[in-house]
Design an enzyme around this catalytic site. Structure first.
Site, PDB file in Angstrom:
ATOM      1  N   GLU A  47       0.448  -1.146   0.482  1.00 38.92           N
ATOM      2  CA  GLU A  47       0.010   0.005  -0.056  1.00 38.92           C
ATOM      3  C   GLU A  47       0.779   1.388  -0.122  1.00 38.92           C
ATOM      4  OE1 GLU A  47      -2.431   3.383   0.629  1.00 38.92           O
ATOM      5  OE2 GLU A  47      -1.208   2.502   1.873  1.00 38.92           O
ATOM      6  N   ASP A  48       1.463   1.568   1.039  1.00 43.29           N
ATOM      7  CA  ASP A  48       2.692   2.298   0.783  1.00 43.29           C
ATOM      8  C   ASP A  48       4.380   2.102   0.707  1.00 43.29           C
ATOM      9  OD1 ASP A  48       3.051   4.774   0.963  1.00 43.29           O
ATOM     10  OD2 ASP A  48       2.954   5.114   3.007  1.00 43.29           O
TER      11      ASP A  48
ATOM     12  N   HIS B 106      -0.250  -0.269   7.206  1.00 44.36           N
ATOM     13  CA  HIS B 106      -1.018   1.215   6.437  1.00 44.36           C
ATOM     14  C   HIS B 106      -0.027   1.851   6.005  1.00 44.36           C
ATOM     15  CE1 HIS B 106      -5.048   3.406   5.150  1.00 44.36           C
ATOM     16  NE2 HIS B 106      -4.408   2.984   4.616  1.00 44.36           N
TER      17      HIS B 106
ATOM     18  N   ILE C 165       3.449   4.632   5.660  1.00 47.92           N
ATOM     19  CA  ILE C 165       4.490   4.516   6.237  1.00 47.92           C
ATOM     20  C   ILE C 165       5.866   5.757   6.057  1.00 47.92           C
ATOM     21  CG2 ILE C 165       4.348   2.069   6.521  1.00 47.92           C
ATOM     22  CD1 ILE C 165       6.623   2.247   3.838  1.00 47.92           C
TER      23      ILE C 165
ATOM     24  N   HIS D   3      -3.376  -0.651  11.867  1.00 49.95           N
ATOM     25  CA  HIS D   3      -4.837  -1.206  12.156  1.00 49.95           C
ATOM     26  C   HIS D   3      -4.900  -2.690  12.217  1.00 49.95           C
ATOM     27  CE1 HIS D   3      -5.537   2.168   9.751  1.00 49.95           C
ATOM     28  NE2 HIS D   3      -5.191   2.046   8.932  1.00 49.95           N
TER      29      HIS D   3
ATOM     30  N   ASN E  65      -4.666   7.518   7.399  1.00 51.15           N
ATOM     31  CA  ASN E  65      -4.822   6.859   6.608  1.00 51.15           C
ATOM     32  C   ASN E  65      -3.219   6.725   6.537  1.00 51.15           C
ATOM     33  OD1 ASN E  65      -3.925   7.026   3.713  1.00 51.15           O
ATOM     34  ND2 ASN E  65      -6.323   5.958   3.992  1.00 51.15           N
ATOM     35  N   ASP E  66      -2.043   8.127   6.452  1.00 55.58           N
ATOM     36  CA  ASP E  66      -1.484   7.749   6.007  1.00 55.58           C
ATOM     37  C   ASP E  66       0.418   9.197   7.138  1.00 55.58           C
ATOM     38  OD1 ASP E  66       1.177   7.834   4.359  1.00 55.58           O
ATOM     39  OD2 ASP E  66       0.817   9.127   3.082  1.00 55.58           O
TER      40      ASP E  66
ATOM     41  N   ASN F 230      -5.475  11.289   2.546  1.00 58.31           N
ATOM     42  CA  ASN F 230      -4.779  10.316   1.806  1.00 58.31           C
ATOM     43  C   ASN F 230      -4.178  10.841   2.036  1.00 58.31           C
ATOM     44  OD1 ASN F 230      -4.273   7.506   0.874  1.00 58.31           O
ATOM     45  ND2 ASN F 230      -6.174   7.511   0.716  1.00 58.31           N
TER      46      ASN F 230
ATOM     47  N   ASP G 116      -4.434   8.702  -4.390  1.00 53.12           N
ATOM     48  CA  ASP G 116      -3.877   8.022  -2.782  1.00 53.12           C
ATOM     49  C   ASP G 116      -2.738   8.750  -2.342  1.00 53.12           C
ATOM     50  OD1 ASP G 116      -3.611   6.239  -0.996  1.00 53.12           O
ATOM     51  OD2 ASP G 116      -4.325   4.771  -2.287  1.00 53.12           O
ATOM     52  N   ASN G 117      -1.740   7.907  -2.656  1.00 58.47           N
ATOM     53  CA  ASN G 117      -0.162   8.454  -1.400  1.00 58.47           C
ATOM     54  C   ASN G 117       0.395   8.928  -2.699  1.00 58.47           C
ATOM     55  OD1 ASN G 117      -0.130   6.556   0.775  1.00 58.47           O
ATOM     56  ND2 ASN G 117      -0.010   5.465  -0.306  1.00 58.47           N
TER      57      ASN G 117
END
Length: 354
Positions: free
Chosen positions: A53-54, A114, A116, A133, A167-168, A223, A268-269
């Site tokens: 995800e990241d 999630h 980082i 989470h 989230n981030d 986000n 998103d990221n």
């Protein structure tokens, strides 16, 4: 008369629900289809099967991957396997992803990483901040990276009432960070209601051992977050509003919005090229496909590069698009020495040489 009033109220309520439903579909870009924009020198990274995800990369080329995210409403290719942190040395001729060992005593069984972020202290100590989470709760974990052992030493778990739906994260000190809350609520039903009604209650929080405070609010769903190379500006992706917000960091760590860049996709990221300041963005062309997973019509992937975001006319270019045949649900794209890494919410990750 009473029946007429009741019918009128029912009609108004149904009309409002219908309008909110159509608005949500538009925010999700539910009807959008894409044409592929390919890159020639790419391959899927071995060992990443359930999402990355990241991704964050150190100046020496060591890349950290947050893998195995599980979230209510999201598909998972490995629902029973805990998440983890992988590392890849991008200076190697054929880099491989290796899982980092985590110190004894940390609850690995419930690890659900999630967003980082890394931080290098004045004494060259490397800290890794991880949004976690466990059992769908919200914590921030701080680790010390021990390079010789390829391991992470867990230092601290942070919980706070101002961090209900993290989230981030972007680290700005050894125990200091900005974090996005993609929702105001932590309860899954209230989160859904908040999204459906488009309340714009998501926010950004600054955390330090001495002070925790709200520093920006009014987002549809805050986000990805990152910071400019000169540390003067913080960038926040509002995924359902299709926007990147540029905020100026004040001496007291408050944030002041100076501009908003509108994009036609779900952002998103955010990753920053430290040499140029360019922003690389992992995007979702069609958000509905993310949440209603259909293997015959999988979610697509998109990578954007934004140059000169502080100028009057920033340059936005499409670097990569795939319809899901190779890469599904891109959530992050980061660059190092002309090597591009693209991670996803719950599928594979891509390595490209540009």
């Amino acid at each position: 008369m009473g029946r007429l009033v009741a019918l009128s109220l029912l009609g108004i309520g149904l009309a409002l629900l219908g309008e909110r439903f159509l608005a949500l579909r538009n925010r999700l870009k539910a009807s959008r289809e894409v044409e592929s924009v390919d890159l020639p020198n790419c391959h899927l990274i071995k060992g990443i099967e359930a999402g990355a995800e990241d991704i964050d990369v150190l100046p020496n080329g060591l890349a950290f991957f947050s893998v195995g995210l599980k979230f209510p409403g999201l598909h998972s290719f490995a629902p029973d396997k805990p998440g983890g942190i992988l590392m890849m040395d991008l200076k190697e001729e054929k880099p491989r992803a290796l899982e980092l060992k985590i110190s004894w005593g940390f609850d690995l069984a419930s690890f659900n990483p999630h967003g980082i972020s890394t931080f290098i202290d004045d004494d060259d100590t490397v800290y890794l901040f991880v949004v976690n989470h466990p059992e769908f709760r919200n914590t921030v974990e701080i680790f010390k990276f021990e390079e010789e052992e390829n391991s992470l030493l867990h230092l601290k778990t942070i919980k706070h009432e101002l961090l209900p739906s993290v989230n981030d994260i972007i680290a700005v000190g050894p125990a200091h960070f900005y974090a996005t809350n993609d929702h105001y609520f932590s309860d899954p039903f209230l989160k859904y209601l908040e999204t459906y009604l488009n309340l714009h209650w998501a926010n950004v929080v600054y955390y330090s051992p001495d002070e925790v405070k709200l520093v920006a609010e009014g987002f549809d769903s805050a986000n990805g977050i990152n910071i400019s190379p000169d540390k003067k500006y913080v960038y926040v992706a509002d995924i359902l509003a299709h926007e990147i917000h540029v905020l100026e960091k004040q001496p007291n760590m408050n944030l002041t919005q100076i501009k908003v860049l509108h994009l036609g996709t779900l952002v998103d990221n955010l990753s920053i090229d430290p040499s140029s300041g360019d922003i690389w963005v992992g995007c979702h062309p069609n958000g509905q496909k993310l949440f209603v997973y259909d293997p015959s019509h999988p979610p697509s992937s998109e990578v954007l590069r934004i140059q000169n975001i502080l100028s009057e006319k920033p340059s936005v270019s499409t670097v990569y698009i795939n319809n899901g045949s190779v890469l599904q649900g891109s959530s992050v794209a980061t660059i190092y020495d002309r090597k591009l890494l693209v991670g996803t919410l719950y599928q594979r990750a891509l390595y490209c040489e540009l």
